[in-house]
Enzyme design. Structure first.
Site: not given
Ligand code: GLN
Length: 552
Positions: A20, A194, A361, A388, A525, A527
């Site tokens: 979607k 349907q 992370g 990050c 980030h 990305e």
């Molecule tokens: N855990 C790390 C922080 O809070 C990195 C955060 C992340 O990778 N988005 O700064």
């Protein structure tokens, strides 16, 4: 909002997960290419006020807007397909709407009136109209999360119905449905579709166009069945079989003249879509022959491939776009950092990759394995991109193994360490102390200034950038000078120079053979800004270095 502004509601039938979001994005791409100013709105039925508190391995990536709003990953698809930034007006959750209405009631904002479900419905309508206004658009495409029949999204369908009553000629309903081909029968079944269309009828909403998703194309018989039983014009049943790449979808829809179909239904002027940019991107995808092998090392990879690709969708797409940019296709391999903790020597398997990424992370799980991988790629000169957490851990690795601070760590894992290379940001302390986790990180786009002559400055080709953030921790000021003396380069900082935005190692050249081919981590980030039609400069530089390693 312009007079005769058009609204297209996209609603799911039969089941979720059939595309979607990609359908909505593709409709947006087509209408935009016809010269209509188009905005896309995502409506999520959950009660979370935003997506920020949701676990990405269960719910998918948390996508961050420039404003800092933490949203559903579909917003990332919208930005990638529309090739532009979206704003807070373009996203809403039930939680956001209820909270707003209830807070307003508590503040006597309704002047003593009884507040009920109609106020929720009206708030949804206000927000949909506001998104049109903010975007100054001609057409809004609004994707309603969930599937018809979910009681959780009834309010949104009700809001759409009321808009149609108010503007009968300006509202269109598109159902993205699914036609299964059960193995035992070997025949495509249209009955669930349907039923879904009829269920939408029971809310007072008639489907105008059906996007019929299935493994295979729909035949005339199935189209006719749906048309006759559900009062949808037969020409408005669009076959949408499975395809290899989501980026083919706008072109496939255009082959069925979906843009013209929508324009006709909404009495819009006749225009031909110009998807030439999009076509040349898709041709690059098809023409990519050589492979670039990228490893993604992380901690929460024990949940299986399916969830992983959802949790890191922007990273995956960013890598792919840059690979296509160089005529290559990216092969991503997910490596569980815990394996490198169990068997430290096994880290040498990283040498078979052309480049290594450590994505964002949280928490301590698997982190020692990640740091071991970073040490390996730094010492063995394998291109490295840290995003990050991947940047923070690269700085910690440097402090441990080059500066010799064996206990170097982040306050996120070991607040008692004497060498807190990564520490909590001052303003974050109170949030954690108060248990205030919602929308409280350092979020959204902030400027970073680049240091001349560095890999980062060269990649971007501009002295200042705006990039999106989502973190609570930062490189700790007291250690910066030492780290720099030991050779680490902070090639981007906040304009006041307090916050380290990029860390990199000097590039390997003829005059500096000890340098590294590409070792760079960003606190932000990148990305979130990578798009098919404009791949991200840092990912480009990383892939370029990875391809160079492959060529050796
Ligand atoms: N855990 C790390 C922080 O809070 C990195 C955060 C992340 O990778 N988005 O700064």
């Amino acid at each position: 909002m312009k007079k005769n502004h058009k609204y297209i509601f996209v609603i799911g039938g039969v089941m979720s997960g059939v595309g979607k979001g990609i359908t909505s994005s593709s409709i947006g791409t087509i209408l935009q290419s016809m010269g209509f100013k188009t905005n896309l709105v995502k409506v999520d039925p959950y009660l979370n006020v935003d997506a920020g508190t949701m676990n990405p391995t269960e719910h998918g990536e948390v996508f961050v807007l420039n404003s800092g709003l933490e949203t559903d990953q579909d917003m990332g698809n919208y930005e990638r397909f529309l090739n532009r930034d979206l704003s807070n007006a373009d996203y809403m959750t039930s939680g956001m709407i209820y909270k707003h209405v209830i807070d307003k009631e508590r503040a006597l904002g309704f002047k003593g009136k009884c507040i009920d479900a109609d106020n929720i419905r009206d708030e949804i309508i206000d927000r949909v109209e506001n998104a049109a206004k903010v975007n100054k658009s001609d057409i809004s495409v609004i994707e309603i999360g969930g599937t018809v029949g979910d009681y959780q999204n009834v309010m949104f369908i009700e809001a759409a119905r009321v808009l149609k009553v108010r503007h009968p000629d300006d509202v269109l309903f598109i159902m993205v449905s699914f036609l299964p081909i059960p193995n035992k029968l070997g025949e495509m079944k249209s009955k669930p579709t349907q039923n879904a269309i009829r269920q939408l009828n029971s809310y007072g909403v008639q489907t105008d166009i059906v996007i019929a998703r299935s493994e295979l194309p729909l035949d005339a018989k199935r189209k006719e069945k749906i048309a006759l039983s559900c009062s949808v014009p037969i020409g408005n049943v669009v076959s949408a079989p499975d395809i290899d790449s989501i980026y083919d979808v706008p072109l496939n829809f255009e082959r069925d003249l979906l843009g013209e179909m929508i324009a006709k239904e909404l009495s819009l002027p006749k225009r031909t879509p110009d998807l030439s940019d999009w076509k040349s991107f898709v041709n690059k995808v098809k023409g990519a022959k050589k492979e670039v092998n990228i490893a993604v090392v992380g901690k929460y990879f024990d949940t299986g491939d399916f969830v992983l690709s959802d949790a890191y969708v922007s990273v995956i797409e960013a890598v792919k776009f840059s690979a296509y940019h160089f005529g290559a296709k990216a092969k991503l391999t997910w490596l569980n950092s815990k394996d490198f903790e169990k068997d430290p020597k096994s880290v040498s398997m990283l040498k078979k990759f052309d480049g290594v990424i450590v994505p964002g992370g949280f928490g301590s799980n698997g982190i020692e394995g990640v740091i071991r991988s970073i040490k390996y790629v730094r010492e063995n000169k394998i291109p490295y991109l840290g995003l990050c957490y991947g940047m923070q851990l690269a700085v910690i690795e440097y402090a441990r193994n080059v500066l010799g601070y064996k206990d170097a760590n982040t306050a996120e894992i070991d607040p008692a360490s004497k060498h807190l290379i990564i520490d909590i940001m001052a303003e974050q302390k109170k949030h954690l102390a108060n248990g205030n986790y919602g929308a409280s990180m350092r979020l959204g786009a902030y400027p970073a200034v680049l240091k001349k002559g560095t890999i980062a400055a060269e990649a971007y080709g501009t002295p200042k950038v705006m990039e999106r953030h989502r973190h609570r921790y930062e490189v700790n000021q007291p250690f910066i000078a030492e780290l720099e003396e030991a050779g680490l380069v902070f090639s981007a900082t906040s304009p006041d120079r307090h916050l380290m935005e990029i860390a990199e190692l000097p590039r390997q050249t003829k005059s500096n053979p000890d340098g590294h081919p590409f070792f760079l981590g960003s606190q932000f980030h990148p990305e979130f800004h990578a798009r098919p039609l404009s791949p991200h400069p840092l990912f480009n530089a990383f892939i370029k270095a990875s391809l160079a390693r492959k060529g050796k």
